[in-house]
Design a protein around this motif. Structure first.
Motif, PDB file in Angstrom:
ATOM      1  N   THR A 166     -26.592-158.772-110.916  1.00  0.00           N
ATOM      2  CA  THR A 166     -27.248-158.549-112.212  1.00  0.00           C
ATOM      3  C   THR A 166     -26.476-157.489-112.988  1.00  0.00           C
ATOM      4  OG1 THR A 166     -28.708-156.827-111.299  1.00  0.00           O
ATOM      5  CG2 THR A 166     -29.566-159.091-111.335  1.00  0.00           C
ATOM      6  N   THR A 198     -28.244-155.527-114.903  1.00  0.00           N
ATOM      7  CA  THR A 198     -29.244-154.465-114.799  1.00  0.00           C
ATOM      8  C   THR A 198     -29.182-153.831-113.416  1.00  0.00           C
ATOM      9  OG1 THR A 198     -30.705-155.744-116.247  1.00  0.00           O
ATOM     10  CG2 THR A 198     -31.707-153.933-115.007  1.00  0.00           C
ATOM     11  N   ILE A 246     -31.270-151.762-110.678  1.00  0.00           N
ATOM     12  CA  ILE A 246     -32.695-151.612-110.378  1.00  0.00           C
ATOM     13  C   ILE A 246     -32.897-150.476-109.387  1.00  0.00           C
ATOM     14  CG2 ILE A 246     -34.752-152.729-109.407  1.00  0.00           C
ATOM     15  CD1 ILE A 246     -31.956-154.944-110.575  1.00  0.00           C
ATOM     16  N   LEU A 287     -31.182-158.462-104.270  1.00  0.00           N
ATOM     17  CA  LEU A 287     -30.460-158.119-105.495  1.00  0.00           C
ATOM     18  C   LEU A 287     -29.287-157.199-105.176  1.00  0.00           C
ATOM     19  CD1 LEU A 287     -33.473-157.398-107.882  1.00  0.00           C
ATOM     20  CD2 LEU A 287     -31.991-159.410-107.911  1.00  0.00           C
ATOM     21  N   LEU A 307     -36.701-159.003-115.041  1.00  0.00           N
ATOM     22  CA  LEU A 307     -35.331-159.510-115.095  1.00  0.00           C
ATOM     23  C   LEU A 307     -35.248-160.837-115.840  1.00  0.00           C
ATOM     24  CD1 LEU A 307     -33.992-158.633-111.524  1.00  0.00           C
ATOM     25  CD2 LEU A 307     -33.538-157.455-113.695  1.00  0.00           C
ATOM     26  N   GLU A 318     -32.038-160.303-118.239  1.00  0.00           N
ATOM     27  CA  GLU A 318     -30.785-160.899-117.802  1.00  0.00           C
ATOM     28  C   GLU A 318     -30.501-162.214-118.533  1.00  0.00           C
ATOM     29  OE1 GLU A 318     -28.452-159.804-115.321  1.00  0.00           O
ATOM     30  OE2 GLU A 318     -29.544-157.946-115.779  1.00  0.00           O
ATOM     31  N   GLY A 370     -31.875-164.895-116.606  1.00  0.00           N
ATOM     32  CA  GLY A 370     -33.141-164.357-116.101  1.00  0.00           C
ATOM     33  C   GLY A 370     -34.081-165.371-115.462  1.00  0.00           C
ATOM     34  N   GLU A 400     -35.494-164.980-111.686  1.00  0.00           N
ATOM     35  CA  GLU A 400     -36.927-164.926-111.409  1.00  0.00           C
ATOM     36  C   GLU A 400     -37.323-166.008-110.413  1.00  0.00           C
ATOM     37  OE1 GLU A 400     -41.054-164.764-113.971  1.00  0.00           O
ATOM     38  OE2 GLU A 400     -39.588-166.310-114.447  1.00  0.00           O
TER      39      GLU A 400
END
Length: 242
Positions: A42, A44, A46, A69, A189, A193, A196, A200
């Motif tokens: 990702t 992102t 976390i 992740l 997310l 993302e 995303g 998910e």
């Protein structure tokens, strides 16, 4: 974040139970076959902040989330402060997940109002509902310097579900819309993302398998004798007044 709940009774564990060295779960509920390989990348980053009590809980989804992740990590703490995680030391662009409240000094945006950006940090608090409130309250002075509070939908006027009427809930939730830490991150997310929805779907798939395996070892909680007695007394009073 894990809301405060009344624990479901688990079947007794055998002495010296075998633990999987990869997913760190008992071999009879091993999740290795469901974990994404390699872990999902990702943009992102976390950070899961686990309350010390939740870190010892058998049904915490944080260990599975950090294995699923690539850029997810976890710290055990009651509050956030500088030095607790390298992710936060540079005051990066940060979102922290927690529902809005009248006592919060920071405004709360719904996650759908956030514009995704590169190298964003997403913080989620993993604790009972009461402990999570305390953790956020203790961390907000620090977080207000660089982070934005965001939320998913929660309705405190409605009761939460339990594993017996939802395929994704491991423990009874206090309000409608409350979810496990893993599901909360998955839903966030989805917005943050570019791919995303796929992320998910994969995370929810792991959670669904975790719940399916765990459900085989859960027993319905029996009503407490005192509560049964009170209910019986209340029924007698109503019948006498009719």
């Amino acid at each position: 974040m894990e809301p405060e709940v009344e624990e479901q009774a688990l079947s007794p564990e055998p002495q010296g139970r075998s633990i999987c060295s990869n997913c760190d779960r008992p071999t009879r509920v091993c999740l290795c076959h469901a974990l994404p390989l390699p872990p999902i990348p990702t943009s992102t980053r976390i950070l899961i902040v686990q309350h010390p009590h939740e870190a010892r809980h058998k049904l915490s989804t944080t260990p599975i989330l950090t294995k699923s992740l690539l850029r997810a990590s976890a710290v055990t703490a009651r509050r956030l402060r500088r030095g607790i995680s390298p992710l936060l030391d540079g005051s990066p662009s940060t979102l922290y997940l927690f529902p809005s409240s009248a006592s919060s000094p920071s405004p709360t945006l719904h996650i759908s109002a956030v514009s995704p950006s590169a190298d964003l940090v997403l913080i989620a608090f993993d604790a009972t509902w009461q402990h999570a409130r305390e953790m956020v309250r203790a961390s907000e002075d620090f977080l207000s310097q660089f982070a934005t509070r965001v939320c998913l939908g929660v309705d405190e006027s409605l009761g939460g579900g339990s594993i017996y009427d939802s395929e994704l809930i491991l423990r009874k939730e206090p309000f409608a819309g409350c979810v496990s830490t893993m599901e909360a991150v998955a839903r966030a997310l989805r917005v943050l993302e570019p791919n995303g929805p796929m992320i998910e779907e994969k995370l929810v798939g792991v959670l669904r398998e975790m719940v399916r395996l765990q459900a085989g070892f859960l027993k319905p909680v029996k009503p407490r004798p005192k509560l049964l007695k009170k209910k019986g007394e209340g029924k007698e009073k109503r019948e006498c007044s009719d």
